[in-house]
Design an enzyme around this catalytic site. Sequence first.
Site, PDB file in Angstrom:
ATOM      1  CD  GLU A   1      31.407 -16.868  42.423  1.00 24.22           C
ATOM      2  OE1 GLU A   1      32.091 -15.832  42.372  1.00 24.22           O
ATOM      3  OE2 GLU A   1      30.805 -17.238  43.458  1.00 24.22           O
TER       4      GLU A   1
ATOM      5  CE  LYS B   1      32.211 -12.071  42.791  1.00 23.70           C
ATOM      6  NZ  LYS B   1      32.504 -13.281  43.584  1.00 23.70           N
TER       7      LYS B   1
ATOM      8  CB  CYS C   1      29.070 -14.572  44.383  1.00 25.22           C
ATOM      9  SG  CYS C   1      29.262 -15.405  45.986  1.00 25.22           S
TER      10      CYS C   1
END
Length: 425
Positions: A44, A156, A194
Amino acid sequence: MPQKLKLASAQSRTLSTTAETLHALETTTKRAASQGVDIILFPEAYIGGYPRTCNFGAAVGARAPEGREQFLHYFHDAVDLGDTPAGAGQDWVDKKLELPRGKKYRGDGVREELERIARETGVLVVTGLVERCAGTLYCGVVFVCPKLGVLGKRRKLMPTGSERLIWGFGTASTLRAMTTEIKGVRLTLGSAICWENYMPMLRQSLYSQNVNLWFAPTADARDTWESLMRTVGCEGRCFVVSANQCVRKKHLPEWIAGGKREAKASAHTNGAPLHSEEHKPPQRSSGRRRSTICKTEEGHEICIPIREAVNENESERPNGDTSAIETSPRSSAQHDALNVNPFQKSDSSADGEEFVSRGGSCIISPLGEVLAGPLWEAEDELLVTEVDFEDCERGRLDFDAGGSYSRSDQFKLSVEGLDLAPPPF
């Protein structure tokens, strides 16, 4: 006939500049190619950096000048992929957007560089990155095929905790799975970034698209991450590749580690200094109090003191934190917010040698078995394993979260702007 490919998880850390990180990505991908790897995942925010421990000088109702300088550094480290703030989707993928005058591509050339690396190494590259678009930063993942170039990109949806201060919110339409074929193996690729992996409906939206290769770039370095990855593999009957950075305190960028120390002229990828002497942020003397004025609903003014550093140790602490030095263990909630393992080892005898992220990269099978990793306290390491994608079908003998087992006749899931049907080949 076995449908075998080699997967790799790169436990690589972001380097001092974006240019250096891109060069390291190429070096690592070449190393993976020499081992016969077909697909590699980087962590990430690998390109652009995960600003671990940095608070950007922010508190509820207040922002400090030095925090804005930190954000300026971070903004320059991010990459411009030539997309639009709303996300242009397939038009961006197909390079149909208007070009700037006199240029052959949109953005800063990072997209084209990643396509070159994938093409020359023959490796499908998936990497986390920080994308700047207009005035906003997004935590994203880009998928780069050696034959087709960029297959897609997603941002995200739900930044965690303090990430919401610095990253914008992506749209669910970018959860659309992508397809490609490598060595005759048909792949349906999806990614949850994540803690998106903790979102049940987001997971189901990917399961519904018949994903057989799931990428989970992360910044979570806790022992519990492995159990989540095993759950995803077992639920989705898919292979899961997760990559995290392994970072020591000394590796944090100077603009984070420097905290409230006098700003230094630091070079970005273009080599330009951040400040001239006459534009340095104002310096405050230690031990003084400053304050902020706020008004009540009745119009009364309240002067609230803001505590400053009172000794040299506090003023030199990372990311400008001037709170009391903590001597007791953090609560689990505090550790979750920092994505730091509460049981991480540290070497207090050597300044800067302690880990701020221990890694934990791993590769999981469609039955939830650990095939490689988790890799702890190992810097710049590569996890490699060969897998048979027919294991995904073998696993669906008794469970298919996106098919009949989902009981879609009884339970309904709809996602704004996203087709949940498996993408065609």
